[in-house]
Design a protein around this motif. Sequence first.
Motif, short mmCIF file in Angstrom:
data_model
loop_
_atom_site.label_atom_id
_atom_site.label_comp_id
_atom_site.label_asym_id
_atom_site.label_seq_id
_atom_site.Cartn_x
_atom_site.Cartn_y
_atom_site.Cartn_z
N GLN A 246 8.56 5.69 -5.96
CA GLN A 246 7.71 5.08 -6.99
C GLN A 246 8.48 4.57 -8.20
OE1 GLN A 246 5.00 8.36 -7.54
NE2 GLN A 246 3.53 7.57 -6.04
N GLU B 160 3.23 14.65 6.09
CA GLU B 160 2.66 14.27 4.80
C GLU B 160 3.36 15.02 3.67
OE1 GLU B 160 0.93 14.55 7.53
OE2 GLU B 160 0.10 12.53 7.67
N MET C 90 8.18 10.77 -2.72
CA MET C 90 7.43 9.75 -3.44
C MET C 90 7.97 9.48 -4.84
SD MET C 90 5.31 8.36 -1.42
CE MET C 90 4.27 7.44 -2.55
N ASP D 44 0.37 8.68 2.89
CA ASP D 44 -0.01 8.53 4.30
C ASP D 44 0.75 7.37 4.95
OD1 ASP D 44 -1.72 10.66 4.17
OD2 ASP D 44 -3.53 9.45 3.90
N LYS E 294 0.86 -1.19 0.00
CA LYS E 294 0.00 0.00 0.00
C LYS E 294 0.89 1.23 0.00
CE LYS E 294 -3.91 2.11 2.46
NZ LYS E 294 -4.75 2.07 3.71
N THR F 81 1.37 4.47 -0.25
CA THR F 81 0.75 5.79 -0.27
C THR F 81 1.58 6.79 0.52
OG1 THR F 81 -0.54 5.40 1.74
CG2 THR F 81 -1.52 4.71 -0.37
N GLU G 247 5.57 13.40 0.78
CA GLU G 247 5.22 13.62 -0.62
C GLU G 247 6.44 13.96 -1.46
OE1 GLU G 247 1.81 16.02 -3.18
OE2 GLU G 247 1.96 16.30 -1.00
#
Length: 277
Positions: A187, A176, A183, A155, A151, A153, A180
């Motif tokens: 990813q 957060e 990420m 969060d 998962k 994400t 971000e």
Amino acid sequence: MITRRDVPVGEYVFHLLEAGNPAMDTVLWLHGSGPGANAETNWSRALADLSRDLHHIAPDMIGFADSTHPDPAPSSASAFAQLRTRTLLGLLDELGLERVHVVGNSMGGIIGLAMALAAPGRIGRLVLMGSGGAPVTPTPDLLKLITYYSKPTVDALADLMRAMIHDPSVLGTDLEKVAETRMERIQRPEVRRSHEATFAVDIPGLYSPEQLATLEHPALVIHGREDRIMPVEAGQYLAQHLPNAQLHTLPNTGHWTQIEQPERFAFLVRSFLAGKL
């Protein structure tokens, strides 16, 4: 001042941070694991604090961040750990470094111990901070780190970052937003592939008392008392079985001592590497 460069080692390439005086003894800094882990986020503050002391190199280990991600990845966690150990020793050869001190955080401690077992004469002093390597039950937060990509994400990453430290405000008021910014790297498909292979099939680097007893290197074990990733019992185990180890347990501190207690961490490492601790 911290500089960056890429260093080829056979078919692999290490992305490397460097600081300090190359004429002095070298310290090899090995970061921990986790989604998007790299040398810069782990060690930039520590390198800045210690840049006047010795010579420092901090690579992204193979399978992390901007170093090579093997494709296909090794078939098991143990095989990946062996590859990282072998290529780091190759990096020392490429840089002309016969002997280095090692500072390892979490998985970096596991690999640092593996290097000392494989080539004891090439390792001077060992600093193990929040290190793995002990046969302790995985904590719920370590399991969240291992399974992050089930998962992936913002969060979930922010929650994982909160688990790394005792006082989350150290990382800023809006985790957060911090998460971000990380990420894009997290990813990348090769980063995910390497992360999943890092924890595949088996658990790397669980060292027996008999193995640890062969390592006569002076060792400094630093562990946060409130570490939610690698429980303090892991540090106690390493300090108990490494014959020349001392243990410093820091209160009100989680997994990232170098971030949560930077001044104390720098003092301990500087003093220990100078033989004053």
